[in-house]
Design a protein around this motif. Structure first.
Motif, short mmCIF file in Angstrom:
data_model
loop_
_atom_site.label_atom_id
_atom_site.label_comp_id
_atom_site.label_asym_id
_atom_site.label_seq_id
_atom_site.Cartn_x
_atom_site.Cartn_y
_atom_site.Cartn_z
N GLU A 151 -2.87 11.46 -3.19
CA GLU A 151 -2.73 10.42 -4.21
C GLU A 151 -3.60 9.21 -3.91
O GLU A 151 -4.20 8.62 -4.80
N ARG A 154 -7.33 8.65 -5.12
CA ARG A 154 -7.65 8.16 -6.46
C ARG A 154 -7.94 6.66 -6.47
O ARG A 154 -8.50 6.15 -7.44
N GLN A 155 -7.55 5.97 -5.42
CA GLN A 155 -7.80 4.53 -5.32
C GLN A 155 -9.05 4.23 -4.50
O GLN A 155 -9.30 3.08 -4.16
#
Length: 370
Positions: A151, A154-155
């Motif tokens: 996750e 994605r940043q």
């Protein structure tokens, strides 16, 4: 009195501490707190949450501590699994576990097909293996996993850089010092290397998502695009150092009008002279004083453009601004490379471009809106 900011340790240091803990566990020695010498000589003490035997080998868990740096991996668990290999050729083999990306594009510090575990962490791991076992020339497989990395990726810029499947295990020395702005700037630079490795001599610099979205809509190749954020000057210098021939600055007029004014770090809290720049160039083209005051009172750049448009000066002023931005950028770089500028509205309407921008765009085969 200013508060002294706390340093932390990188994901690479976490992984190295996990390897050392696993090796000490295997030797029946204490592993709960690991002393680690960073690559710059700094002594780190890193707590280890757990070590256990698994089917894959000995797995250690270390929780990342970023100090006072706002790092997105702060508090995540870094799992390192160590397993002996039965092979004649000694050496450490690195593998990507869950949440660790794999390199898919050339130009990074790790070859295509390898797990995105940077050279610094790899060296730290070799050092701790040599420290515990007396040599790093042993047949070991080291698998690093950061489950949260799926996750978190994605940043990051990893999808742009061609690192797929998760985040990278990073760290130049192993010490994470609270210099987030410097670290962020440096994290942008590999985009240039990836674009160059893909064969692009000319690059497209987009300050943010607005420019990227519109440039993509014009048919410009995403693989040649480099996100600069507010660090336009820093990234231009990095491009010049890498012998890039030409750069196309492509973005919203609110950001690039600052470059026309000679501002190369464009954060709005540091440099917000957009309206003043538009007013000065509007006045130079004959904008009446009352309209200049109205422009200066505008809320946004887009509102200011309405004033210029109503005065019949939008095209002239924006054209001058685009030319000036390129001139100031080339002057900033002491003519080390050519710069072209395209300024657009939020809706993607072309406001102004210079001749170099047109040449670069046509070379890419862009499809400008009619």
């Amino acid at each position: 009195m200013a508060k002294e900011l706390r340093s932390g340790y990188t994901t690479g240091a976490c992984a190295a501490a996990g390897v050392k803990a696993a090796l000490l566990f295997a030797a029946g020695e204490s592993w709960q707190e690991i002393e680690l010498t960073a690559l710059d000589g700094t002594q780190l003490v890193i707590p280890v949450k757990a070590v256990e035997r698994t089917e894959a080998g000995l797995t250690a868990e270390v929780v990342k501590f970023s100090g006072d740096d706002p790092d997105i991996t702060n508090g995540v668990s870094v799992f390192t699994t160590v397993r002996r290999l039965e092979q004649e050729q000694p050496g450490i083999v690195f593998r990507a576990g869950e949440g660790i990306g794999t390199v898919t594009k050339p130009g990074l510090s790790v070859p295509v097909g390898e797990p995105s575990i940077n050279p610094g962490p790899r060296q730290l791991i070799r050092n701790v293996v040599a420290e515990v076992l007396g040599t790093d020339q042993v047949a070991l497989m080291v698998t690093i996993a950061i489950p949260a990395g799926v996750e978190l990726a994605r940043q990051t810029l990893n999808p742009i850089l061609g690192v797929e499947g998760g985040i990278s295990v990073i760290g130049t020395t192993g010490v994470l010092r609270p210099m987030s702005e410097e670290g962020f700037k440096n994290s942008l630079v590999p985009q240039i290397d990836v674009a160059r490795a893909a064969g692009f001599a000319d690059l497209i610099f987009v300050p943010g998502k607005i420019g990227e979205r519109i440039a993509t809509g014009w048919g410009l190749p995403p693989a040649a695009m480099v996100q600069t954020s507010n660090f336009i000057g820093f990234m231009l210098e990095a491009a010049a150092e890498r012998k890039v021939q030409r750069v196309l600055l492509f973005g919203h007029i609110g950001k690039l009008s600052k470059v026309a004014a000679g501002v190369f770090y464009t954060h709005n809290r540091i440099a917000d002279g957009r309206l003043e720049t538009l007013a000065a160039y509007g006045a130079a083209e004959g904008l009446p004083q009352a309209e200049v005051c109205k422009l200066l009172a505008a809320t946004t750049t887009e509102d200011a453009l309405v004033v210029l448009q109503q005065a019949g000066l939008q095209e002239k002023v924006c054209q001058r601004l685009a030319e000036r931005a390129s001139l100031r950028a080339e002057r900033y770089l002491f003519q080390k490379l050519k710069v072209g500028t395209v300024m657009v509205t939020l809706a993607g309407e072309l406001l102004g471009m210079d001749a170099t921008a047109r040449e670069i765009g046509e070379g890419f085969g862009w499809k400008m809106p009619q």
